[in-house]
Scaffold this motif. Structure first.
Motif, PDB file in Angstrom:
ATOM      1  N   LEU A   1       0.836  -1.213   0.000  1.00 37.88           N
ATOM      2  CA  LEU A   1       0.000   0.000   0.000  1.00 37.88           C
ATOM      3  C   LEU A   1       0.863   1.252   0.000  1.00 37.88           C
ATOM      4  N   LYS A   2       0.383   2.365  -0.631  1.00 39.80           N
ATOM      5  CA  LYS A   2      -0.857   2.398  -1.383  1.00 39.80           C
ATOM      6  C   LYS A   2      -0.617   2.295  -2.882  1.00 39.80           C
ATOM      7  N   GLY A   3       0.649   2.543  -3.281  1.00 38.37           N
ATOM      8  CA  GLY A   3       0.947   2.664  -4.713  1.00 38.37           C
ATOM      9  C   GLY A   3       0.611   1.444  -5.554  1.00 38.37           C
ATOM     10  N   ALA A   4       0.668   0.261  -4.939  1.00 39.66           N
ATOM     11  CA  ALA A   4       0.505  -0.963  -5.728  1.00 39.66           C
ATOM     12  C   ALA A   4      -0.951  -1.313  -6.034  1.00 39.66           C
TER      13      ALA A   4
ATOM     14  N   ILE B   1       5.444 -10.449  -4.117  1.00 37.12           N
ATOM     15  CA  ILE B   1       5.232  -9.057  -3.716  1.00 37.12           C
ATOM     16  C   ILE B   1       4.922  -8.237  -4.968  1.00 37.12           C
ATOM     17  N   VAL B   2       3.868  -7.435  -4.880  1.00 38.30           N
ATOM     18  CA  VAL B   2       3.459  -6.589  -6.000  1.00 38.30           C
ATOM     19  C   VAL B   2       3.750  -5.133  -5.654  1.00 38.30           C
ATOM     20  N   GLU B   3       4.524  -4.480  -6.506  1.00 33.13           N
ATOM     21  CA  GLU B   3       4.853  -3.064  -6.315  1.00 33.13           C
ATOM     22  C   GLU B   3       4.551  -2.260  -7.579  1.00 33.13           C
TER      23      GLU B   3
ATOM     24  N   THR C   1       7.048  -5.897 -10.301  1.00 36.39           N
ATOM     25  CA  THR C   1       6.863  -4.443 -10.230  1.00 36.39           C
ATOM     26  C   THR C   1       6.435  -3.924 -11.590  1.00 36.39           C
ATOM     27  N   LEU C   2       5.505  -2.987 -11.578  1.00 39.98           N
ATOM     28  CA  LEU C   2       5.100  -2.390 -12.859  1.00 39.98           C
ATOM     29  C   LEU C   2       6.269  -1.625 -13.465  1.00 39.98           C
ATOM     30  N   LEU C   3       6.934  -0.806 -12.618  1.00 42.23           N
ATOM     31  CA  LEU C   3       7.998   0.065 -13.116  1.00 42.23           C
ATOM     32  C   LEU C   3       9.306  -0.197 -12.374  1.00 42.23           C
TER      33      LEU C   3
ATOM     34  N   ASP D   1       1.933   8.543  -6.825  1.00 42.97           N
ATOM     35  CA  ASP D   1       1.371   9.828  -6.413  1.00 42.97           C
ATOM     36  C   ASP D   1       2.384  10.961  -6.463  1.00 42.97           C
ATOM     37  N   TYR D   2       1.841  12.166  -6.512  1.00 42.09           N
ATOM     38  CA  TYR D   2       2.578  13.368  -6.122  1.00 42.09           C
ATOM     39  C   TYR D   2       1.733  14.013  -5.029  1.00 42.09           C
ATOM     40  N   ALA D   3       2.262  14.096  -3.800  1.00 42.41           N
ATOM     41  CA  ALA D   3       1.518  14.616  -2.650  1.00 42.41           C
ATOM     42  C   ALA D   3       0.146  13.937  -2.542  1.00 42.41           C
ATOM     43  N   GLU D   4       0.139  12.626  -2.726  1.00 47.61           N
ATOM     44  CA  GLU D   4      -1.042  11.758  -2.609  1.00 47.61           C
ATOM     45  C   GLU D   4      -2.039  11.877  -3.763  1.00 47.61           C
ATOM     46  N   ALA D   5      -1.807  12.789  -4.709  1.00 46.55           N
ATOM     47  CA  ALA D   5      -2.719  12.920  -5.843  1.00 46.55           C
ATOM     48  C   ALA D   5      -2.223  12.101  -7.036  1.00 46.55           C
ATOM     49  N   TYR D   6      -3.076  11.951  -8.023  1.00 43.28           N
ATOM     50  CA  TYR D   6      -2.798  11.328  -9.326  1.00 43.28           C
ATOM     51  C   TYR D   6      -2.735   9.804  -9.315  1.00 43.28           C
ATOM     52  N   ARG D   7      -2.974   9.161  -8.176  1.00 38.21           N
ATOM     53  CA  ARG D   7      -2.908   7.690  -8.155  1.00 38.21           C
ATOM     54  C   ARG D   7      -3.957   7.071  -9.078  1.00 38.21           C
TER      55      ARG D   7
END
Ligand code: PRP
Ligand code: MN
Ligand code: MG
Length: 181
Positions: free
Chosen positions: A42-45, A97-99, A127-129, A159-165
């Motif tokens: 969490l949370k990016g994955a 593990i998924v990232e 990992t995606l990236l 994210d950038y500052a939690e946005a754009y996810r």
């Protein structure tokens, strides 16, 4: 609406979807009859986790872990703390593990060590990236969606500052977005 903040699309929704299907086929072979525990970080994955598990056609279980780095972003101590642990006992289990991204490698190095200490039977990473230029710790993913350059990327979980996810693609932000903060 979010698109106005994006300088360029690096990886489109269609490219991500196609790569998830390819990786899913490989992972289906690897984990057939192993009932792996698939661990989303969490949370990016979250977006990648949702897509990759739906492209794996064998029995599996899901769990989630949330970790964060100590200290601030500019001077990272390299230490990682557990914010939310797994619900599952990993002893003897095959873990995937998924990232969303490997950058310095600190998050994944910590998790791999932790799961080995807890006696997982195997620990692999998808990992995606992969931002290889960012690497500080010697760790490699077993399965990589795409290599990315050393640019600040957002979307599809990142994210950038939690946005754009919630962007359905991976892109680069316009510099004006950082400058206005
Ligand atoms: C980001 C990203 C990876 C990690 C990669 O997560 O989602 O988990 O950093 O960086 P590293 O290889 O240098 O450790 P972050 O800690 O920002 O939390 P988030 O997933 O909630 O955004
Ligand atoms: Mn993350
Ligand atoms: Mg983040």
């Amino acid at each position: 609406m979010l698109e106005k903040d994006i300088e360029k699309v690096l990886i489109s929704k269609e490219e991500i979807q196609a790569r998830c299907e390819e990786l899913g086929k490989e992972l289906t072979e690897t984990y057939r009859d192993k009932n792996p525990l698939v661990v989303g970080v969490l949370k990016g994955a979250v977006p990648f986790m949702a897509d990759i598990v739906r492209s794996i056609d064998t029995y599996l279980e899901l769990d989630f872990m949330d970790v964060s780095s100590y200290g601030n972003a500019t001077v990272s101590s390299g230490e990682v703390k557990i914010v939310k642990d797994l619900d599952t006992n990993v002893e003897g289990r095959d873990l995937l593990i998924v990232e969303d991204i490997i950058d310095s490698g600190r998050t994944l190095a910590y998790l791999v060590d932790l799961f080995k200490y807890r006696k997982a039977n195997s620990v692999k990473i998808v990992t995606l990236l992969d931002k290889r230029e960012g690497r500080v710790v010697d760790i490699e993913a077993d399965y990589v969606g795409f290599n990315v350059p050393n640019e600040f990327v957002v979307g599809y979980g990142l994210d950038y500052a939690e946005a754009y996810r919630n962007l359905p693609y991976v892109g680069v932000l316009k510099p004006s977005v950082y400058q206005s903060n």
